[in-house]
Design a protein around this motif. Structure first.
Motif, PDB file in Angstrom:
ATOM      1  N   ASN A   1       0.843   3.216  -5.692  1.00  0.00           N
ATOM      2  CA  ASN A   1      -0.104   3.534  -6.197  1.00  0.00           C
ATOM      3  C   ASN A   1       0.741   5.115  -6.481  1.00  0.00           C
ATOM      4  O   ASN A   1       1.496   5.774  -6.675  1.00  0.00           O
ATOM      5  CB  ASN A   1      -1.176   4.214  -5.387  1.00  0.00           C
ATOM      6  CG  ASN A   1      -2.533   3.212  -4.913  1.00  0.00           C
ATOM      7  OD1 ASN A   1      -2.390   2.055  -5.242  1.00  0.00           O
ATOM      8  ND2 ASN A   1      -3.139   3.325  -3.937  1.00  0.00           N
TER       9      ASN A   1
ATOM     10  N   LYS B   1     -10.104   1.184   5.682  1.00  0.00           N
ATOM     11  CA  LYS B   1     -11.129   0.999   4.081  1.00  0.00           C
ATOM     12  C   LYS B   1     -12.655  -0.295   4.883  1.00  0.00           C
ATOM     13  O   LYS B   1     -13.479  -0.098   3.620  1.00  0.00           O
ATOM     14  CB  LYS B   1     -10.229   0.140   3.663  1.00  0.00           C
ATOM     15  CG  LYS B   1      -9.224   0.429   3.006  1.00  0.00           C
ATOM     16  CD  LYS B   1      -8.601   0.045   1.706  1.00  0.00           C
ATOM     17  CE  LYS B   1      -7.283   0.860   1.653  1.00  0.00           C
ATOM     18  NZ  LYS B   1      -5.706  -0.005   1.258  1.00  0.00           N
TER      19      LYS B   1
ATOM     20  N   PHE C   1       2.410   6.664  -3.879  1.00  0.00           N
ATOM     21  CA  PHE C   1       1.855   5.900  -2.274  1.00  0.00           C
ATOM     22  C   PHE C   1       2.866   5.376  -2.642  1.00  0.00           C
ATOM     23  O   PHE C   1       2.353   3.268  -3.273  1.00  0.00           O
ATOM     24  CB  PHE C   1       0.409   5.934  -3.075  1.00  0.00           C
ATOM     25  CG  PHE C   1      -0.763   5.325  -1.917  1.00  0.00           C
ATOM     26  CD1 PHE C   1      -0.246   4.021  -1.735  1.00  0.00           C
ATOM     27  CD2 PHE C   1      -1.635   6.443  -1.226  1.00  0.00           C
ATOM     28  CE1 PHE C   1      -1.130   3.216  -0.564  1.00  0.00           C
ATOM     29  CE2 PHE C   1      -2.096   5.962  -0.482  1.00  0.00           C
ATOM     30  CZ  PHE C   1      -2.224   4.106  -0.377  1.00  0.00           C
TER      31      PHE C   1
ATOM     32  N   GLY D   1      -2.918   9.292  -2.384  1.00  0.00           N
ATOM     33  CA  GLY D   1      -4.399   8.449  -1.378  1.00  0.00           C
ATOM     34  C   GLY D   1      -5.171   9.301  -0.934  1.00  0.00           C
ATOM     35  O   GLY D   1      -5.694  10.767  -0.952  1.00  0.00           O
ATOM     36  N   ASP D   2      -6.751   8.868  -1.619  1.00  0.00           N
ATOM     37  CA  ASP D   2      -8.198   9.195  -0.807  1.00  0.00           C
ATOM     38  C   ASP D   2      -8.589   8.328  -0.196  1.00  0.00           C
ATOM     39  O   ASP D   2      -8.786   7.383  -0.493  1.00  0.00           O
ATOM     40  CB  ASP D   2      -8.572   9.155  -2.314  1.00  0.00           C
ATOM     41  CG  ASP D   2     -10.250  10.077  -2.103  1.00  0.00           C
ATOM     42  OD1 ASP D   2     -10.421   9.711  -0.290  1.00  0.00           O
ATOM     43  OD2 ASP D   2     -10.533  10.572  -2.767  1.00  0.00           O
ATOM     44  N   PRO D   3      -8.397   8.399   1.152  1.00  0.00           N
ATOM     45  CA  PRO D   3      -8.631   9.521   1.432  1.00  0.00           C
ATOM     46  C   PRO D   3      -7.343  10.485   2.331  1.00  0.00           C
ATOM     47  O   PRO D   3      -7.249  10.961   3.634  1.00  0.00           O
ATOM     48  CB  PRO D   3      -9.820   9.048   2.653  1.00  0.00           C
ATOM     49  CG  PRO D   3     -10.112   7.864   3.756  1.00  0.00           C
ATOM     50  CD  PRO D   3      -9.214   7.109   2.454  1.00  0.00           C
ATOM     51  N   GLU D   4      -6.600   9.219   2.022  1.00  0.00           N
ATOM     52  CA  GLU D   4      -5.337  10.199   3.126  1.00  0.00           C
ATOM     53  C   GLU D   4      -4.677  11.418   2.744  1.00  0.00           C
ATOM     54  O   GLU D   4      -4.956  11.913   3.855  1.00  0.00           O
ATOM     55  CB  GLU D   4      -3.860   8.804   2.669  1.00  0.00           C
ATOM     56  CG  GLU D   4      -4.044   7.349   3.007  1.00  0.00           C
ATOM     57  CD  GLU D   4      -4.552   6.592   2.414  1.00  0.00           C
ATOM     58  OE1 GLU D   4      -5.639   7.222   1.286  1.00  0.00           O
ATOM     59  OE2 GLU D   4      -3.825   5.883   2.662  1.00  0.00           O
TER      60      GLU D   4
ATOM     61  N   ASP E   1      -5.510   5.047   6.388  1.00  0.00           N
ATOM     62  CA  ASP E   1      -6.617   4.921   6.093  1.00  0.00           C
ATOM     63  C   ASP E   1      -7.310   3.450   7.046  1.00  0.00           C
ATOM     64  O   ASP E   1      -6.788   2.726   6.887  1.00  0.00           O
ATOM     65  CB  ASP E   1      -6.692   4.088   3.865  1.00  0.00           C
ATOM     66  CG  ASP E   1      -7.810   4.332   3.368  1.00  0.00           C
ATOM     67  OD1 ASP E   1      -9.188   4.613   3.574  1.00  0.00           O
ATOM     68  OD2 ASP E   1      -7.593   4.152   2.189  1.00  0.00           O
TER      69      ASP E   1
ATOM     70  N   ARG F   1      -0.231   7.970  -7.555  1.00  0.00           N
ATOM     71  CA  ARG F   1      -0.610   9.500  -7.348  1.00  0.00           C
ATOM     72  C   ARG F   1      -1.489   9.024  -5.677  1.00  0.00           C
ATOM     73  O   ARG F   1      -0.364   8.748  -5.049  1.00  0.00           O
ATOM     74  CB  ARG F   1      -2.255   9.320  -7.744  1.00  0.00           C
ATOM     75  CG  ARG F   1      -2.912   7.815  -7.073  1.00  0.00           C
ATOM     76  CD  ARG F   1      -4.049   7.270  -7.441  1.00  0.00           C
ATOM     77  NE  ARG F   1      -4.479   6.034  -7.113  1.00  0.00           N
ATOM     78  CZ  ARG F   1      -5.074   6.047  -5.881  1.00  0.00           C
ATOM     79  NH1 ARG F   1      -5.013   6.354  -5.252  1.00  0.00           N
ATOM     80  NH2 ARG F   1      -4.952   4.553  -5.323  1.00  0.00           N
TER      81      ARG F   1
HETATM   82  N1  GLY Z   1      -7.000   5.109   0.365  1.00  0.00           N
HETATM   83  C1  GLY Z   1      -6.130   4.206  -0.572  1.00  0.00           C
HETATM   84  C2  GLY Z   1      -6.142   4.662  -2.265  1.00  0.00           C
HETATM   85  O1  GLY Z   1      -6.302   5.956  -2.049  1.00  0.00           O
HETATM   86  O2  GLY Z   1      -5.947   3.631  -2.959  1.00  0.00           O
END
Ligand code: GLY
Ligand code: AMP
Length: 462
Positions: free
Chosen positions: A314, A243, A298, A318-321, A241, A316
């Motif tokens: 995490n 950031k 994650f 990841g976003d945007p991964e 990512d 769940r």
């Molecule tokens: N890209 C990091 C997150 O989803 O928290």
């Protein structure tokens, strides 16, 4: 049914819809992108999955529509026990239960888990008393400073203690981690979190952590720990990512300005180290703590010379991964979710395309501060398709889009990602940026260096 409304959820809906096993995917609530996906539709419900009432509404909907499987995108509903609610009603859902979700929802808990099971991580101390936290921070800067003074700094350079990382215990939507360069910054942050309650209950306790240098890597993984079945974690290809808001790690932190996968500097040696020092002890801990965990995990890593340290879990994707990783998945995502939920992940064969993905994010003017909303998004589909790219909407809702309309309007700070694949990282990047030229909305901007190792962390995280 995919619960959530971001770009990660759009990518999940899109990938699930490709499965032969899937007749229909509901996005709850979804966004302007999921609304337009084949075999997909948005659940037209005002249901906040973080509240009991919202969870009940989603449950009713799932029962009425005879939904076979729910998958949860974001952390907040997981921490609020949505998995427990669905399971209690006899519905299949991918995600950790409330207890396991503490691996993300409480930094104090997750650090104690890492220490208990020997997961390699930065040294840290947890505090519930602000006076003790302040005393510790003062000590850190005082002692480290004296040590640094002893080292005879280069001429003209003042001796400097390393920064101290201040982490709020609870979920804080990306605002809970501050890298304090000196005691006055640490003091301000500790006071803001613990005394002034700037983050509410999330900042009641803090973790003070050693600062690590290195390059950041995100490893997403499927995890299935079901009583009576073989527990496993199967890592996906690594991702990265970016950031910070501007190129070269400049500017404020964001929810993520773009991602790439796989990560060329995360090679076999680093992966081997990750498996031994991070993944294996995590699995051991999940089993020993008798967690019922059927979903995704994650690993946020800092990698130094192929040695991995875990910064965070995490619970769940990841976003945007996810917008970079799922397009590279060369197996059935619905089948994977099914295996995860049923406890058959050990037999599942994860496969990946032998390609690279790059997914820069286009943001609205003003982001990550207050930003404009409601602008039509113009997309030239031929230009996107010509580069083999795919748009994943995040802060975009349905609405008219003008002459080259996408049928979407901006509705959030991070508006969409354009994800493209290539035979090399360079080719993927070239195609993604080429495709981005065929998207426009008032005030649109994006980082030009997604996938370029431009800074200290290699990830743009500053
Ligand atoms: N890209 C990091 C997150 O989803 O928290
Ligand atoms: P976290 O939510 O714990 O992943 O922290 C958010 C971001 O803060 C990470 O992605 C890193 O960029 C940075 N960070 C967290 N912990 C550390 C650390 N111990 N050393 C250096 N940077 C860190």
């Amino acid at each position: 049914m995919v619960i959530g409304s971001g770009g990660r959820e759009h990518a999940m809906v899109w990938k699930l819809a490709q499965s032969q096993l899937v007749e229909k995917v509901w996005a709850a609530p979804g966004n302007g992108g999921t609304a337009g996906e084949e075999k997909a539709g948005n659940v037209g419900l005002e249901a906040d999955p973080v509240t009991e009432e919202g969870q009940r509404a989603l449950l009713e909907f799932a029962k009425e529509e005879k939904i076979d499987l729910a998958v949860v995108g974001p952390e907040a509903p997981l921490a609020a026990g949505i998995v427990d609610s669905f399971r209690a009603a006899g519905l299949a859902i991918a995600g950790p239960d409330k207890k396991a979700a503490r691996l993300e929802a409480s930094k104090v808990y997750s650090k104690s888990f890492m220490e208990k099971y020997g997961v390699r991580t930065a040294g840290s101390r947890s505090f519930t008393d602000p006076a003790k936290a302040l005393a510790y921070a003062e000590e850190h800067f005082g002692k480290k400073l004296r040590r640094a003074e002893g080292k005879a700094p280069s001429p003209g350079e003042a001796p400097k203690a390393p920064p101290l990382v201040v982490k709020a215990d609870g979920l804080a939507a990306g605002k809970g981690v501050v890298i304090a360069a000196d005691f006055s910054e640490a003091k301000e942050c500790i006071s803001s979190f613990m005394k002034r309650k700037a983050l509410g209950e999330a900042g009641k306790s803090v973790v003070l952590e050693e600062f690590l240098e290195g390059r950041e890597v995100s490893v997403l993984a499927a995890v299935s720990a079901v009583p009576g079945k073989k527990a496993v974690i199967k890592p996906f290809i690594a991702a990265r990512d970016h950031k910070s808001r501007f190129e070269g790690a400049q500017g404020p932190n964001t929810g993520g300005m773009g991602a790439v996968a796989p990560v060329p500097d995360f090679g076999p040696e680093a992966q081997k180290d990750f498996n031994a020092a991070i993944l294996a002890p995590t699995l051991k801990g999940i089993i020993a703590e008798k967690m019922d965990y059927r979903g995704f995990i994650f690993f946020g890593l800092m990698v130094q010379d192929n040695r991995c340290f875990l910064l965070e879990y995490n619970v769940r994707l990841g976003d945007p991964e996810t917008q970079a990783v799922l397009p590279l998945m060369d197996c059935d995502f619905a089948d994977l979710c099914k295996a995860v939920v049923e406890g058959d992940l050990a037999e599942f064969n994860l496969k990946w395309k032998n390609e690279y993905a790059c997914a820069p994010v286009a943001v609205a003017e003003g982001y990550p501060g207050s930003y404009r909303k409601g602008d039509p998004i113009a997309v030239n589909p031929a230009g996107i398709a010509g580069n083999g790219a795919k748009i994943f909407a995040s802060g975009a809702r349905r609405g008219e889009g003008g002459p080259l309309g996408s049928g979407m309007r901006t509705n959030g700070g991070r508006v969409l990602a354009v994800s493209a694949l290539g035979a090399t990282p360079e080719e993927a990047r070239k195609k993604a940026y080429e495709a981005l030229r065929f998207v426009s909305f008032e005030g649109m901007s994006y980082r030009k260096d997604i996938g370029l190792p431009a800074d200290r962390t290699g990830s743009g995280n500053g």
